[in-house]
Design a protein around this motif. Structure first.
Motif, PDB file in Angstrom:
ATOM      1  N   TYR A 137       0.825  -1.206   0.000  1.00  0.00           N
ATOM      2  CA  TYR A 137       0.000   0.000   0.000  1.00  0.00           C
ATOM      3  C   TYR A 137       0.862   1.260   0.000  1.00  0.00           C
ATOM      4  O   TYR A 137       1.830   1.367   0.744  1.00  0.00           O
ATOM      5  CB  TYR A 137      -0.905   0.012   1.236  1.00  0.00           C
ATOM      6  CG  TYR A 137      -1.762   1.254   1.321  1.00  0.00           C
ATOM      7  CD1 TYR A 137      -2.975   1.324   0.650  1.00  0.00           C
ATOM      8  CD2 TYR A 137      -1.325   2.360   2.037  1.00  0.00           C
ATOM      9  CE1 TYR A 137      -3.749   2.478   0.697  1.00  0.00           C
ATOM     10  CE2 TYR A 137      -2.088   3.519   2.097  1.00  0.00           C
ATOM     11  CZ  TYR A 137      -3.291   3.572   1.418  1.00  0.00           C
ATOM     12  OH  TYR A 137      -4.046   4.724   1.466  1.00  0.00           O
ATOM     13  N   TYR A 138       0.485   2.210  -0.853  1.00  0.00           N
ATOM     14  CA  TYR A 138       1.052   3.557  -0.878  1.00  0.00           C
ATOM     15  C   TYR A 138      -0.119   4.536  -0.975  1.00  0.00           C
ATOM     16  O   TYR A 138      -1.224   4.153  -1.380  1.00  0.00           O
ATOM     17  CB  TYR A 138       1.984   3.722  -2.085  1.00  0.00           C
ATOM     18  CG  TYR A 138       3.147   2.759  -2.083  1.00  0.00           C
ATOM     19  CD1 TYR A 138       4.286   3.015  -1.330  1.00  0.00           C
ATOM     20  CD2 TYR A 138       3.092   1.578  -2.832  1.00  0.00           C
ATOM     21  CE1 TYR A 138       5.357   2.125  -1.314  1.00  0.00           C
ATOM     22  CE2 TYR A 138       4.162   0.687  -2.824  1.00  0.00           C
ATOM     23  CZ  TYR A 138       5.286   0.968  -2.064  1.00  0.00           C
ATOM     24  OH  TYR A 138       6.327   0.081  -2.048  1.00  0.00           O
ATOM     25  N   PRO A 139       0.069   5.803  -0.610  1.00  0.00           N
ATOM     26  CA  PRO A 139      -1.042   6.763  -0.645  1.00  0.00           C
ATOM     27  C   PRO A 139      -1.787   6.818  -1.974  1.00  0.00           C
ATOM     28  O   PRO A 139      -3.018   6.961  -2.002  1.00  0.00           O
ATOM     29  CB  PRO A 139      -0.358   8.101  -0.323  1.00  0.00           C
ATOM     30  CG  PRO A 139       0.786   7.714   0.557  1.00  0.00           C
ATOM     31  CD  PRO A 139       1.280   6.399  -0.001  1.00  0.00           C
ATOM     32  N   SER A 140      -1.058   6.700  -3.095  1.00  0.00           N
ATOM     33  CA  SER A 140      -1.698   6.783  -4.417  1.00  0.00           C
ATOM     34  C   SER A 140      -2.638   5.616  -4.685  1.00  0.00           C
ATOM     35  O   SER A 140      -3.478   5.681  -5.593  1.00  0.00           O
ATOM     36  CB  SER A 140      -0.632   6.829  -5.515  1.00  0.00           C
ATOM     37  OG  SER A 140       0.196   5.682  -5.474  1.00  0.00           O
ATOM     38  N   MET A 176      13.612  -5.924  13.943  1.00  0.00           N
ATOM     39  CA  MET A 176      14.121  -5.973  12.572  1.00  0.00           C
ATOM     40  C   MET A 176      13.056  -5.413  11.638  1.00  0.00           C
ATOM     41  O   MET A 176      11.985  -5.996  11.469  1.00  0.00           O
ATOM     42  CB  MET A 176      14.430  -7.418  12.161  1.00  0.00           C
ATOM     43  CG  MET A 176      15.788  -7.887  12.572  1.00  0.00           C
ATOM     44  SD  MET A 176      16.271  -9.388  11.689  1.00  0.00           S
ATOM     45  CE  MET A 176      17.885  -9.654  12.446  1.00  0.00           C
ATOM     46  N   ASN A 177      13.372  -4.270  11.047  1.00  0.00           N
ATOM     47  CA  ASN A 177      12.458  -3.647  10.097  1.00  0.00           C
ATOM     48  C   ASN A 177      12.664  -4.204   8.694  1.00  0.00           C
ATOM     49  O   ASN A 177      13.780  -4.567   8.314  1.00  0.00           O
ATOM     50  CB  ASN A 177      12.692  -2.138  10.058  1.00  0.00           C
ATOM     51  CG  ASN A 177      12.146  -1.434  11.285  1.00  0.00           C
ATOM     52  OD1 ASN A 177      10.948  -1.475  11.545  1.00  0.00           O
ATOM     53  ND2 ASN A 177      13.026  -0.808  12.048  1.00  0.00           N
ATOM     54  N   GLY A 178      11.581  -4.209   7.926  1.00  0.00           N
ATOM     55  CA  GLY A 178      11.683  -4.535   6.511  1.00  0.00           C
ATOM     56  C   GLY A 178      12.142  -3.311   5.736  1.00  0.00           C
ATOM     57  O   GLY A 178      12.751  -2.394   6.301  1.00  0.00           O
ATOM     58  N   GLU A 179      11.847  -3.266   4.446  1.00  0.00           N
ATOM     59  CA  GLU A 179      12.239  -2.124   3.613  1.00  0.00           C
ATOM     60  C   GLU A 179      11.625  -0.856   4.180  1.00  0.00           C
ATOM     61  O   GLU A 179      10.404  -0.740   4.286  1.00  0.00           O
ATOM     62  CB  GLU A 179      11.779  -2.361   2.176  1.00  0.00           C
ATOM     63  CG  GLU A 179      12.170  -1.277   1.204  1.00  0.00           C
ATOM     64  CD  GLU A 179      11.609  -1.527  -0.180  1.00  0.00           C
ATOM     65  OE1 GLU A 179      11.533  -0.561  -0.967  1.00  0.00           O
ATOM     66  OE2 GLU A 179      11.243  -2.685  -0.476  1.00  0.00           O
ATOM     67  N   MET A 180      12.462   0.092   4.550  1.00  0.00           N
ATOM     68  CA  MET A 180      11.988   1.297   5.212  1.00  0.00           C
ATOM     69  C   MET A 180      11.061   2.112   4.306  1.00  0.00           C
ATOM     70  O   MET A 180      11.324   2.280   3.118  1.00  0.00           O
ATOM     71  CB  MET A 180      13.167   2.163   5.662  1.00  0.00           C
ATOM     72  CG  MET A 180      14.100   1.473   6.655  1.00  0.00           C
ATOM     73  SD  MET A 180      13.254   0.887   8.163  1.00  0.00           S
ATOM     74  CE  MET A 180      12.870   2.454   8.939  1.00  0.00           C
ATOM     75  N   GLY A 181       9.980   2.588   4.901  1.00  0.00           N
ATOM     76  CA  GLY A 181       9.032   3.411   4.166  1.00  0.00           C
ATOM     77  C   GLY A 181       7.869   2.650   3.574  1.00  0.00           C
ATOM     78  O   GLY A 181       6.875   3.260   3.166  1.00  0.00           O
TER      79      GLY A 181
END
Length: 330
Positions: A137-140, A176-181
């Motif tokens: 998911y992304y805002p667009s 442990m974070n995944g791909e940031m953002g």
């Protein structure tokens, strides 16, 4: 040779092995599905083809989503063509443009990033072609015909609640974070921290990214262990990174002293759990996401109204119910 020099060498050797071969999967593992371009089934009606652009077919979890699409397409006699963007944003946009030019009736998109999601959705909307976005998911994405996924905040919350229970409300945690953002990284970690904020005896002592990757998870865990910081639990945004962490801890005989938690409940992770090496994961129903996306795209192409957001629930997995989820992959 000192232990400090030996451990990094062992980790480096295992990283090479991980890059050349992963844990063997059963014959029914969706990662064995046809790659690149594939027609899932012939259609009974002309012009009902669905074009599917997948951000990276080599991603194990995404392969499960793709398999769900293929099963649903075959079952419903829908012709679908699958293409691999190979984690290249501009290439994915070009794929979508080519699909539109070829006359597809609907598009399913697992986006590479926000730029590819935005451009692909704009192209489809301009051509009046329904576009269904899956999993990322992304805002667009709000401008797409529909979004199919799962609530990442819920995943992080469920995961950390179980870890807090196992820690009995006290201990040092590494995240442990995944791909940031990405939405999954942000929301799963947010869910983790919301639970931690309600447990004053639990403290986040280490946090970094391993980009959802097993080898990177292993390298990061090796770095954390070498730091000497006491860790009682490692909480990861996905299963691949936590498997890497477990392997790194095993090198120093620390895997029995740490609680490990992932997200996705992939077959590999469930095998680790069955062996007593992984304590917590959260089942994200990848095949159901894929099936729901194909159905939504087909319905939209036929002029039917589809829900704007189609959410597939998460489910907590522990040693007590692991066999139930292993059965889902068989």
């Amino acid at each position: 040779m000192t232990k400090k020099r030996l451990v990094p060498m062992l980790i480096a050797s295992l990283l090479v092995l991980l890059l050349s071969a992963c844990t063997a999967a059963p014959a029914s593992d969706p990662s064995t599905a046809p790659a690149a371009t594939d027609t899932a089934a012939t259609t009974t009606g002309a012009g009902s083809e669905i074009g599917v652009s997948i951000f990276d077919m080599s991603d194990k979890f995404v392969s499960y989503i793709t398999q769900g699409m293929k099963v649903a397409a075959t079952k419903n006699n829908i012709k679908a063509t699958y293409v691999d963007a190979a984690n290249n944003s501009s290439q994915q946009v070009q794929q979508v443009a080519a699909m539109i030019k070829s006359g597809v009736r609907a598009i399913v998109l697992i986006p590479t990033d926000e730029a590819s999601a935005t451009s692909s959705i704009e192209l489809a909307n301009k051509a009046n072609i329904p576009i269904v976005v899956v999993n990322r998911y992304y805002p667009s994405v709000d401008n797409a015909t529909a979004y199919v996924g799962s609530d990442s905040l819920t995943a992080g919350t469920m995961q950390m609640q179980e870890v807090a229970k196992l820690l009995k409300g006290k201990g040092n945690v590494a995240i442990m974070n995944g791909e940031m953002g990405t939405e999954a990284q942000a929301k799963r970690t947010e869910g983790n921290k919301q639970v931690i904020s309600k447990n004053p005896g639990i403290k986040v002592v280490l946090e970094d990214t391993a980009n959802y990757d097993r080898a990177q998870g292993m390298a990061l865990m090796g770095k954390w262990l070498a730091s000497g910081t006491p860790i009682q639990a490692v909480v990861s945004n996905n299963d691949e990174m936590i498997i890497g962490a477990i392997l790194a801890a095993q090198l120093e005989n620390k895997d029995k002293d740490i609680i490990f938690a992932g997200v996705d409940a992939t077959m590999d992770a469930l095998e680790f759990m069955k062996a007593g090496r992984l304590q917590v994961t959260v089942f994200q129903n990848a095949p159901e996401q894929g099936a729901a996306a194909i159905k939504a795209a087909s319905d939209a192409a036929a002029g039917k109204t589809v829900e704007k957001q189609i959410m597939v629930p998460y489910e907590l997995v522990t040693k007590d119910n692991v066999e139930k989820y292993i059965a889902k992959w068989q």
